[in-house]
Design an enzyme around this catalytic site. Structure first.
Site, PDB file in Angstrom:
ATOM      1  N   LYS A   1     -62.237 -29.051 -13.205  1.00  0.00           N
ATOM      2  CA  LYS A   1     -62.600 -27.631 -13.311  1.00  0.00           C
ATOM      3  C   LYS A   1     -62.776 -27.260 -14.781  1.00  0.00           C
ATOM      4  O   LYS A   1     -62.009 -27.728 -15.638  1.00  0.00           O
ATOM      5  CB  LYS A   1     -61.509 -26.772 -12.652  1.00  0.00           C
TER       6      LYS A   1
ATOM      7  N   SER B   1     -61.657 -19.468  -7.114  1.00  0.00           N
ATOM      8  CA  SER B   1     -62.553 -19.725  -8.220  1.00  0.00           C
ATOM      9  C   SER B   1     -62.896 -21.212  -8.420  1.00  0.00           C
ATOM     10  O   SER B   1     -63.871 -21.510  -9.110  1.00  0.00           O
ATOM     11  CB  SER B   1     -61.935 -19.185  -9.512  1.00  0.00           C
TER      12      SER B   1
ATOM     13  N   SER C   1     -57.110 -19.925  -5.663  1.00  0.00           N
ATOM     14  CA  SER C   1     -58.344 -20.569  -6.139  1.00  0.00           C
ATOM     15  C   SER C   1     -58.491 -22.055  -5.864  1.00  0.00           C
ATOM     16  O   SER C   1     -59.566 -22.602  -6.078  1.00  0.00           O
ATOM     17  CB  SER C   1     -58.497 -20.345  -7.639  1.00  0.00           C
TER      18      SER C   1
END
Ligand code: GLN
Length: 489
Positions: free
Chosen positions: A79, A154, A178
């Protein structure tokens, strides 16, 4: 079956048995990226040449007869809020468009020690604020099961890449859901460890008292193995836990006989999609068949969790994001004077959602409002924690839906922040309490979108979650099913 379709533990065995080379595996995943990345758009940076060089080095090691670690030679994605030395880390924000960290996050250092193949950095909501990856300043990511839908967020890039086969495993971060919600939307496994299990050093801060790094994987076995790698105390993060880290793979056993599963009535909220409720309840029935005991429980303060989260998280974010002023950090936008430069920098380089939260956070912390908002939210946080403490006197794990709906359409909710925040009803309470939670696939909606079952554990008891998840997974076939995308499968 192509190589990209297999989980890391199968590929690891194939590498050890010389049935495949790391270069062939990496080339297959890169080919998959060429085939479907245009539709999925999970990546922000692809490190193709480095990936192939890493794979080649692993093959040389194997050829020499050296033993290899679990992730060695297995391609994965990170990420874009986890600092990677020498690789751009943008947090999907324009303000960090050219930020190349001079150091690795501790979780990254631990991952790199395994010698994996790093394919690149994956998309997210800007600064991890959002639940659809539409808040990325670069582009939205699409759900591999239906590219008209969001992948969740996210960590949408992490989940979408694992689901699309454009990575075998990924790291994400979870502040209010997330990791779990995108895992649920994309039909993969995602675990938020107990707060403190994984060092936050080098994870770009959103809300420091809630943020945790965790794995996104094809199955529970990969999840347990990656958890083994990234957990542990770190003196660079004063909130990291000193608790001993068990071997989580020992929890990969098929046995839920006598396991007490709590079913909180408050998690089957108004507005929950009936298909989600039906699918999750069917999964819980399956647990009963497998020998678990279902106990109805109540977590009475759940309904206040979203309100508390959306004060605490923005308050911490407003503070954490002060550093992006065009001086300490951030792409500077020049102006005549210092204040003008800072104002322009922050106005032009932050996205709408980030600015909304900075305003909410500063308001909640301001003199005169602090007691009414921030302090009150912190009191609610304690009540939410106490609810779980009480419940865990009676049960071993708690099960609930991960999200109230399957993946929704891109654009459907983006203009209605409140609606988007309500999506987090089942995930934020855990972050407030610091507890671990996993999402595993448990079925599909009528339109074929994945639905996730959330398994919540006591603090530092990821093992029971893993055992419960593994037992269910082995009784089903969801972990062997991939999104039908790009004419494969
Ligand atoms: N959707 C939640 C939010 O927007 C959770 C995000 C996260 O866990 N990083 O804050």
């Amino acid at each position: 079956m192509r190589l990209y379709e297999k989980p890391a533990h199968v590929l690891h065995d194939m590498l050890v048995n010389k049935e495949v080379t790391a270069v062939a595996l990496t080339e297959d995943v890169l080919k998959r990226i060429d085939e479907v990345e245009g539709d999925v758009k999970a990546y922000l940076t692809i490190t193709r040449d480095e990936a192939l060089a890493q794979a080649k080095a692993v093959d040389e090691k194997i050829a020499k007869g050296e033993t290899i670690s679990f992730l060695e030679g297995i391609p994965g994605a990170i990420k874009d809020n986890i600092c990677t030395k020498g690789i751009k880390t943008t947090c999907a924000s324009k303000i960090l468009e050219n930020f190349v960290p001079p150091y690795d996050a501790t979780a990254m250092t631990k991952i790199k020690a395994q010698n994996p193949v790093i394919l690149g950095k994956v998309n997210m909501d800007e600064f991890a604020m959002g639940g659809s990856t539409e808040n990325s300043a670069y582009h939205p990511t699409c759900n591999p099961w239906n590219t008209d839908c969001v992948p969740g967020g996210s960590s949408g890039g992490s989940a979408a890449s694992v689901a699309a086969g454009t990575s075998i495993w990924a790291l994400g971060s979870d502040t209010g859901g997330s990791i779990r919600q995108p895992a649920s939307f994309c039909g993969v496994v995602g675990l938020k460890p107990t707060y403190g299990r994984v060092s936050r050093y080098g994870l770009v801060a959103y809300a420091s008292s809630l943020d945790q790094i965790g794995p996104v994987t094809r199955d529970v076995t990969d999840c347990a193995n990656i958890l083994n790698i990234i957990c542990g105390h770190d003196e660079m993060d004063s909130t990291s836990s000193e608790a001993e880290v068990p071997d989580f793979t020992k929890a990969l056993v098929e046995d839920v006989k006598g396991l007490k599963i709590g079913l909180p009535k408050e998690y089957f909220v108004d507005g929950m999609d009936p298909e989600v409720e039906k699918t999750v309840r069917a999964a819980i029935e399956k647990y009963k068949e497998l020998g678990a005991e279902i106990v109805d429980i109540s977590l009475p303060h759940t309904k206040y969790a979203i309100s508390a989260y959306y004060l605490i998280a923005p308050a911490e974010a407003a503070t954490n994001l002060q550093r992006y002023d065009g001086v300490s950090y951030g792409e500077r936008v020049e102006s005549d004077d210092l204040v003008g430069m800072m104002t322009k920098t922050r106005t032009e380089k932050f996205g709408e959602e980030v600015k909304r939260r900075i305003v909410i956070g500063n308001y909640a912390l301001s003199a005169g409002y602090y007691d009414a908002y921030y302090l009150k939210a912190m009191k609610v946080r304690t009540l939410v924690q106490q609810d779980y403490t009480e419940a865990f006197k009676k049960v071993d794990v708690i099960m609930a839906p991960t999200a109230p709906t399957p993946a929704f359409k891109i654009g459907e909710m983006i203009s209605d922040p409140l609606q988007m925040y309500l999506q987090d009803a089942c995930t934020v309470p855990l972050n407030l309490a610091g507890l671990p939670g996993m999402s595993i696939p448990c079925g599909y909606s009528a339109s074929g979108m994945p639905i996730g079952l959330q398994i919540i554990g006591k603090a530092l008891d990821e093992e029971t979650i893993i055992r419960a998840a593994y037992t269910y997974e082995q009784s089903q076939n969801y972990h062997n099913e991939m999104a039908k995308l790009g004419g494969n499968n």
